[in-house]
Structure formats: structure tokens, C-alpha cells
Design a protein around this motif. Structure first.
Motif, PDB file in Angstrom:
ATOM      1  N   ASP A  39       2.968 -18.493  -1.651  1.00  0.00           N
ATOM      2  CA  ASP A  39       3.996 -17.557  -1.224  1.00  0.00           C
ATOM      3  C   ASP A  39       3.394 -16.623  -0.183  1.00  0.00           C
ATOM      4  OD1 ASP A  39       5.936 -18.579  -2.895  1.00  0.00           O
ATOM      5  OD2 ASP A  39       5.554 -17.148  -4.502  1.00  0.00           O
ATOM      6  N   ILE A  40       4.273 -16.072   0.643  1.00  0.00           N
ATOM      7  CA  ILE A  40       3.866 -15.081   1.645  1.00  0.00           C
ATOM      8  C   ILE A  40       4.122 -13.684   1.071  1.00  0.00           C
ATOM      9  CG2 ILE A  40       4.372 -14.135   3.927  1.00  0.00           C
ATOM     10  CD1 ILE A  40       3.216 -16.795   4.343  1.00  0.00           C
ATOM     11  N   VAL A  41       3.161 -12.802   1.262  1.00  0.00           N
ATOM     12  CA  VAL A  41       3.261 -11.424   0.787  1.00  0.00           C
ATOM     13  C   VAL A  41       3.116 -10.518   2.006  1.00  0.00           C
ATOM     14  CG1 VAL A  41       2.259  -9.705  -0.747  1.00  0.00           C
ATOM     15  CG2 VAL A  41       2.212 -12.120  -1.391  1.00  0.00           C
ATOM     16  N   THR A  42       4.002  -9.550   2.169  1.00  0.00           N
ATOM     17  CA  THR A  42       3.916  -8.719   3.367  1.00  0.00           C
ATOM     18  C   THR A  42       4.346  -7.272   3.107  1.00  0.00           C
ATOM     19  OG1 THR A  42       4.562  -8.543   5.709  1.00  0.00           O
ATOM     20  CG2 THR A  42       6.230  -9.372   4.202  1.00  0.00           C
ATOM     21  N   CYS A  43       3.726  -6.356   3.832  1.00  0.00           N
ATOM     22  CA  CYS A  43       4.063  -4.938   3.693  1.00  0.00           C
ATOM     23  C   CYS A  43       3.724  -4.213   4.985  1.00  0.00           C
ATOM     24  CB  CYS A  43       3.280  -4.317   2.537  1.00  0.00           C
ATOM     25  SG  CYS A  43       1.510  -4.371   2.763  1.00  0.00           S
ATOM     26  N   ASP A  74      -2.354  -2.715  -0.608  1.00  0.00           N
ATOM     27  CA  ASP A  74      -1.034  -3.107  -1.138  1.00  0.00           C
ATOM     28  C   ASP A  74      -0.962  -4.623  -1.374  1.00  0.00           C
ATOM     29  OD1 ASP A  74       0.469  -0.753  -1.493  1.00  0.00           O
ATOM     30  OD2 ASP A  74       0.865  -0.597   0.641  1.00  0.00           O
ATOM     31  N   MET A  78      -0.811  -6.986  -5.148  1.00  0.00           N
ATOM     32  CA  MET A  78       0.083  -8.082  -5.535  1.00  0.00           C
ATOM     33  C   MET A  78      -0.736  -9.287  -6.011  1.00  0.00           C
ATOM     34  SD  MET A  78       2.979  -6.676  -4.914  1.00  0.00           S
ATOM     35  CE  MET A  78       4.291  -7.912  -4.876  1.00  0.00           C
ATOM     36  N   ARG A 148       4.480  -4.992 -10.555  1.00  0.00           N
ATOM     37  CA  ARG A 148       4.500  -3.778 -11.377  1.00  0.00           C
ATOM     38  C   ARG A 148       5.313  -3.992 -12.648  1.00  0.00           C
ATOM     39  NH1 ARG A 148       6.316   0.304  -6.502  1.00  0.00           N
ATOM     40  NH2 ARG A 148       4.360   0.193  -5.334  1.00  0.00           N
ATOM     41  N   ASN A 210      -0.941  -2.449  -9.496  1.00  0.00           N
ATOM     42  CA  ASN A 210      -0.461  -1.443  -8.552  1.00  0.00           C
ATOM     43  C   ASN A 210      -1.708  -0.865  -7.888  1.00  0.00           C
ATOM     44  OD1 ASN A 210       1.610  -0.088  -7.355  1.00  0.00           O
ATOM     45  ND2 ASN A 210       2.144   1.176  -9.117  1.00  0.00           N
ATOM     46  N   ASP A 211      -1.605  -0.437  -6.652  1.00  0.00           N
ATOM     47  CA  ASP A 211      -2.780   0.233  -6.100  1.00  0.00           C
ATOM     48  C   ASP A 211      -2.550   1.737  -6.087  1.00  0.00           C
ATOM     49  OD1 ASP A 211      -0.997   0.208  -3.866  1.00  0.00           O
ATOM     50  OD2 ASP A 211      -2.695   0.546  -2.547  1.00  0.00           O
TER      51      ASP A 211
ATOM     52  N   VAL B  23      10.279 -11.074  -4.226  1.00  0.00           N
ATOM     53  CA  VAL B  23      10.234  -9.622  -4.378  1.00  0.00           C
ATOM     54  C   VAL B  23      10.690  -9.008  -3.057  1.00  0.00           C
ATOM     55  CG1 VAL B  23       8.784  -7.608  -4.831  1.00  0.00           C
ATOM     56  CG2 VAL B  23       8.254  -9.785  -5.948  1.00  0.00           C
ATOM     57  N   GLY B  26      10.532  -2.517  -3.182  1.00  0.00           N
ATOM     58  CA  GLY B  26      10.333  -1.883  -4.476  1.00  0.00           C
ATOM     59  C   GLY B  26       9.031  -2.173  -5.190  1.00  0.00           C
ATOM     60  N   ASP B  27       8.173  -3.048  -4.653  1.00  0.00           N
ATOM     61  CA  ASP B  27       6.831  -3.191  -5.225  1.00  0.00           C
ATOM     62  C   ASP B  27       5.845  -2.832  -4.112  1.00  0.00           C
ATOM     63  OD1 ASP B  27       4.495  -4.180  -6.761  1.00  0.00           O
ATOM     64  OD2 ASP B  27       5.997  -5.147  -7.992  1.00  0.00           O
ATOM     65  N   ASP B  28       4.559  -3.121  -4.289  1.00  0.00           N
ATOM     66  CA  ASP B  28       3.588  -2.787  -3.245  1.00  0.00           C
ATOM     67  C   ASP B  28       3.865  -3.552  -1.957  1.00  0.00           C
ATOM     68  OD1 ASP B  28       1.687  -1.050  -4.759  1.00  0.00           O
ATOM     69  OD2 ASP B  28       1.561  -2.833  -6.003  1.00  0.00           O
ATOM     70  N   ALA B  29       4.416  -4.753  -2.096  1.00  0.00           N
ATOM     71  CA  ALA B  29       4.660  -5.608  -0.941  1.00  0.00           C
ATOM     72  C   ALA B  29       5.796  -6.561  -1.290  1.00  0.00           C
ATOM     73  CB  ALA B  29       3.386  -6.396  -0.586  1.00  0.00           C
ATOM     74  N   ALA B  30       6.394  -7.160  -0.271  1.00  0.00           N
ATOM     75  CA  ALA B  30       7.444  -8.155  -0.483  1.00  0.00           C
ATOM     76  C   ALA B  30       6.811  -9.534  -0.641  1.00  0.00           C
ATOM     77  CB  ALA B  30       8.405  -8.154   0.696  1.00  0.00           C
ATOM     78  N   VAL B  31       7.484 -10.409  -1.353  1.00  0.00           N
ATOM     79  CA  VAL B  31       6.983 -11.775  -1.571  1.00  0.00           C
ATOM     80  C   VAL B  31       8.114 -12.758  -1.293  1.00  0.00           C
ATOM     81  CG1 VAL B  31       5.919 -13.378  -3.206  1.00  0.00           C
ATOM     82  CG2 VAL B  31       5.486 -10.920  -3.430  1.00  0.00           C
ATOM     83  N   ILE B 119      13.166  -6.493   3.836  1.00  0.00           N
ATOM     84  CA  ILE B 119      12.305  -6.673   2.657  1.00  0.00           C
ATOM     85  C   ILE B 119      11.222  -5.612   2.522  1.00  0.00           C
ATOM     86  CG2 ILE B 119      12.650  -9.166   2.366  1.00  0.00           C
ATOM     87  CD1 ILE B 119       9.930  -9.553   3.826  1.00  0.00           C
TER      88      ILE B 119
END
Lengths: 321, 321
Positions: A39-43, A74, A78, A148, A210-211, B23, B26-31, B119
Motif C-alpha cells: 500500500d502507499i502511505v502519504t502525508c 508520520d 503507520m 491509531r 502514533n508519533d 485510511v 485522521g491518522d498520521d498519514a493516508a493509506v 486524503i
């Protein structure tokens, strides 16, 4: 700012190059091939001059480092691995090209350490104050992101490293007094916990993560709210940064851990049965993890147990707020 | 700015929800789970108050729309489909919560039209002027991204829609005179060309693509440089926005097309053999495409052929620069 000259210099900084990257900087957009089964995770997170940092307390390279660090943290929270990043910078007149280059070099230093490739960005002028906004893109095994909302009743609550060091560093920097080196580093160049997060993500255990960007109190609340549980923290177990108690007194030290923020440690919960194994993994990676509490029951909120009492904890620490 | 109250309101705006999103906010990052067999395409671009827009020429909703549009346009220019976006906003004191909400609603309107999900994001305060930085993430069939470097000698050079309308709208808005509606829209709410870009990406043809953010001259140069070719544009073939010639005179109208920018049309090249089919696709989608030149030879640069002469074109148009 000579935008094109500066961009040329920035592009000459050493950049990680992933084989998955098909187009990096230089077209309308970057292109990469995601890893199959991930999966891709992004922030995205932004540092603002005068709000998140000042020139007095942070060198340009620290600012660059930290803007990337808050986002890598962040991604780690995850249970994911950071892979790419993009940068938006708004530069005011009172920053020189050399300072901007130092800022990018600070980012790229961390990026090289963490194996993260700069694949895009944008620079604009700012009327007042520098803005530095970083988007990080990472990957995690499909379905293995550590949310979380994963905490369950009976879990051990743990934290990596120690707390309050960043707040102590900032306090000393603002006071203009000599700064203890470990607090200076905690504030300016916080250590990342990506390797530990990655090992957790490879484990079969349910883990909430969580960080700690806003302080232990606020981050505990986030887990409690997302997981619909009540968390009990044990005041005497909270790992305070070396010398924090001695330097600031016990009550102030605890408040710095609870609300100082920017420690970028990982706060998590794991089933009691897996706690020992999680400690073993941490030890192998040179990470210290400390049990600091328990997920008590269904509900919503955080309480602090000390030797003599149990006190409700707000997001703002012992103060109600 | 009441940050939490505002964030609550923003989260209540209607948001696209992709089944691939695990996700969101609402969390540290989107997934999210990337589509198998596709590459990820991503870019970031920023609008700054006083530089890219003013309150006099753009409503809050227009500013939101455009900040997302410039990025969707970049994704389309890769032959990719936008899927997700993240927003960083720095808000100064002279913006009300309602105006910020309107800005987000402008973004979300376009996002719903283009099926793009919000996201993640971050909001900070600004000392002066609003900054709006948007990251868009899209997908394209693996290996099918349409790059600036794909042009080859003999290709037809084409452009969608018409040019100069955004510059004309800005000109009228700044002059405080009545504004022609089609120019106002061209400037404030430029139409996206994602469907056309998507059909191109599904085709088997080699296509070079770029979006016209900085004017036809500059974007032609980018293709010429990346592809190591010389492009010849035909002045009389350039599709000028309706009324541009009549209103501004011919020379000024051509300059507006060459250097006005922000038309967010797609500029491309395709082999002469595929030009007819590309026109057919465009027609089905209600897109107008116009042949405006030829890739002449190996080299680097852009020339303009008019009825009586051939003139070298700089990035800045007929002016040398």
C-alpha cells in the motif's frame, strides 16, 4: 532569489535514486512504479518561520532536516517505509540563496540516511517568513499499516526513547544560555525510528502506533479516541530525557514530556503476549522501548496514575484544556 | 482562525471516496492500495496571494479551484488520471473562516468533477498573504506516462482548446472593467482535459505532452529541450481565444497566447500517421485539437513561421529573454 540558478544547485545535491522511479524532477510530474503487494502511505506537514521555528534556534540545515523529519516520523508511525518526497518552499527576501541551499542540504542529508528520493517540488516567494511544506510518500505491506485505532483493552502502552528533550532544547535555545548537546539534537535533528517501525510492520502482531509530535498527552488521546478505549499512563514509568528532572524539577519535567512535543518518538500499544518479543526487536535495533501504561477498558480518555493518585489527563496535560 | 472548528467544517464537505482508500484524513498519514499494473504520478504546485492571485481578481472558491486545477493539469499532461490530493494552507489574519471554507468548497467542487479524493493536509498560520500548496497523486498504465521527451522529428504539434483567454480575463479583471464571461472562466476556473489525456494514455501511440501553465512559447521550449528537437510553430494556426484578436489587436493577441500562460491547455506532439485518429478521439470527447506546428529536425529550440518570415522564439515569446 535567482530561481533557476538555485534550482540548478539544488538538483546537484546528492539525491537517492530508486530503481522504481521512472521520472524524477523535470517533467510535469514524477512517475514511479509502486511495489507489488504494498500500500502507499502519504502525508504532508509544514514548518513556518516564527511559528514552528525561528532563525535564532535553528540553522537552515536544521530547518530542512526537521521539515522532512516530521513527515518521515508520520510515515513511520503507520509502520511504513518512506520512499519519496516532494517539497514546496516559500522564500522571503531575507533568506540568501546559500541559506536555502543549506536548508535543502539538511533535508537531503536526512533523505540519504533514510533512503528517500526527492522527486518533485515547487518554489515561490514569500512576503514574510519562510514556509516549508513537505509531502512524503512511503510503502507498507498491504493491510499492515499500524493505525491509531488498533488499540485493544489489555494492551501494553509503550514509547520509544525518552521524552521532553526537544522541549528542553528549545527552552535553552530561547533562553540564550549554553545548550546541552543531547537536548539541542533532540530539538534540531530528532532521530527517526523508521527501522523499528518497519520491523513492527513485518511482525504478525496487532500494533497501534502514533508519533509524538504534540506531546504524550495529546498523542495518547488520539489513540484512545480512535480505538474507543481508556488509557492509563504510569507517571513514574515515563522515560524522561537525561537530566530533565534535575534541571527543571520533577513536575516541570513531566509536563514537558506530556505537552512539550516534537520528540518524534513512537507511542504504541501491543497485546501483553507480544510485549516481550517487541522488546527483543527493539533491542536488536538499538531502540529503547519503555512500558508506560495500559489500555484499561472500553471508553474514551486518558488518566495518569502516580504513586498516590489517579488524575484525568487532558490533551493539554494536567492542565484542563 | 479556530483551527479545529474549521477542520470539522472542511471534513463535512462532500468528498469523493475511493474504494482503494484504506485510511483517509485522521491518522498520521493516508493509506491507499495502488491499482495493479499502474504507475503512480505525483506533483505539487503552490498558489501565493499577491503573486499568483489577488483577492480582487479571484473569489476564495476560484482560488481553491485553481490551486487544485494547476496540479490536475500537470497530472493530465503526463497522460495520467488524478485520484487523490493533499492540501497545505497557510492562512493570514485577514481571511475569515467562511472564506477558507469557500476556498475548500471550490477545491472540492473540482475534486468531485474529476473524481479526486482529499486524503490529507495541514493548516498553519501565515504572517502575510495566503499560501495554498496542493499535492496530487494519480495513476497511469505502467510505462504509459506521456513525457516531454517523447517528441520525434516529423511529429505534428497540437494544442487543445484555444489560448490567451486566461491572460485576457486577468487583464480585464485588473483593469476593473466589465469582464467577458468566457475570459473570466478561462482565468478563474480553467477547464481540465483529463478525459482527453486519459484516452491518449490508453492509445498505443507515442505522444509527448505538456500543459500550458507558462505560455505556449515556454512549454514548446520544454518539449524541444527534453526531446532534443527543433519545433516550428505556425503563427496563423495558433487558436486564439474568441475575440482576442478583435479586442487586443493581432500582435498583442499572439503575445498573450505565447506568454500569457495559465490556459492549462495540453500541448503535444504525435506522429503524423496518428494525427487523424487523435483528432477523432478528441472529437468524441468534445475537445477541439488544432495542429499548430511540426517537429522539424534534431536540435534544440523553437521557431515561429508566419506568412512572411521565420523568427526564433525565446521562452519569453518574440521578445528575447
Amino acid at each position: 532569489m535567482d530561481e533557476f540558478g538555485l534550482i540548478n544547485k539544488i538538483q546537484k545535491l546528492e539525491n537517492i535514486s530508486h530503481s522504481s522511479t521512472k521520472v524524477g524532477i523535470g517533467d510535469d510530474a514524477a512517475v514511479f512504479t509502486p511495489t507489488s503487494g504494498k500500500d502507499i502511505v502519504t502525508c504532508v506537514d509544514t514548518l513556518t518561520e516564527g511559528v514552528h521555528f525561528t532563525r535564532e534556534t535553528m540553522e537552515p540545515s536544521d530547518i530542512g532536516y526537521k521539515a522532512l523529519a516530521v513527515n518521515i516520523s508520520d510515515i513511520a508511525a503507520m509502520g511504513a517505509v518512506p520512499v519519496y518526497y516532494l517539497v514546496t518552499i516559500a522564500v522571503p527576501k531575507d533568506w540568501t540563496d546559500d541559506e536555502i541551499l543549506e536548508l535543502y542540504e539538511g533535508m537531503q542529508q536526512l533523505a540519504r540516511n533514510e533512503n528517500v528520493q526527492l522527486i518533485g517540488g515547487d518554489s515561490v516567494t514569500s512576503k514574510e517568513g519562510l514556509y516549508l511544506s513537505v509531502t512524503v510518500i512511503g510503502e507498507v505491506e498491504s493491510g499492515k499499516a499500524r493505525l491509531r485505532s488498533h488499540a485493544e483493552v489489555g494492551d501494553v502502552v509503550f514509547v520509544t526513547g525518552d521524552l521532553g528533550g526537544s522541549a528542553a532544547g528549545l527552552h535553552q535555545l530561547l533562553a540564550g544560555k549554553p545548550v546541552d548537546e543531547h537536548w539541542k539534537i533532540a530539538h534540531q535533528k530528532p532521530r527517526m525510528h523508521t527501522a523499528f517501525a518497519y520491523e513492527i510492520s513485518r511482525s504478525p502482531w496487532r500494533v497501534a502506533l502514533n508519533d509524538i509530535s504534540d506531546g504524550l498527552a495529546s498523542e495518547s488521546w488520539e489513540i484512545a479516541e480512535s480505538s474507543h478505549v481508556e488509557i492509563e499512563l504510569l507517571e513514574e514509568y515515563i522515560p524522561l530525557s537525561d537530566g530533565l528532572h534535575e534541571h527543571f524539577g520533577y513536575q516541570k519535567a513531566i509536563e514537558m514530556a506530556l505537552t512539550g512535543g516534537e520528540d518524534f518518538q513512537l507511542l504504541g500499544t501491543v497485546a501483553r503476549d507480544n510485549w516481550q518479543q517487541l522488546q527483543t526487536i527493539a533491542k536488536h535495533l538499538g531502540e529503547r522501548v519503555t512500558m508506560i501504561g495500559t489500555v484499561m477498558r472500553k471508553g474514551k480518555g486518558v488518566v495518569m496514575r502516580s504513586q498516590d493518585q489517579i488524575t484525568p489527563l487532558s490533551r493539554g496535560g494536567y492542565k484542563h484544556g
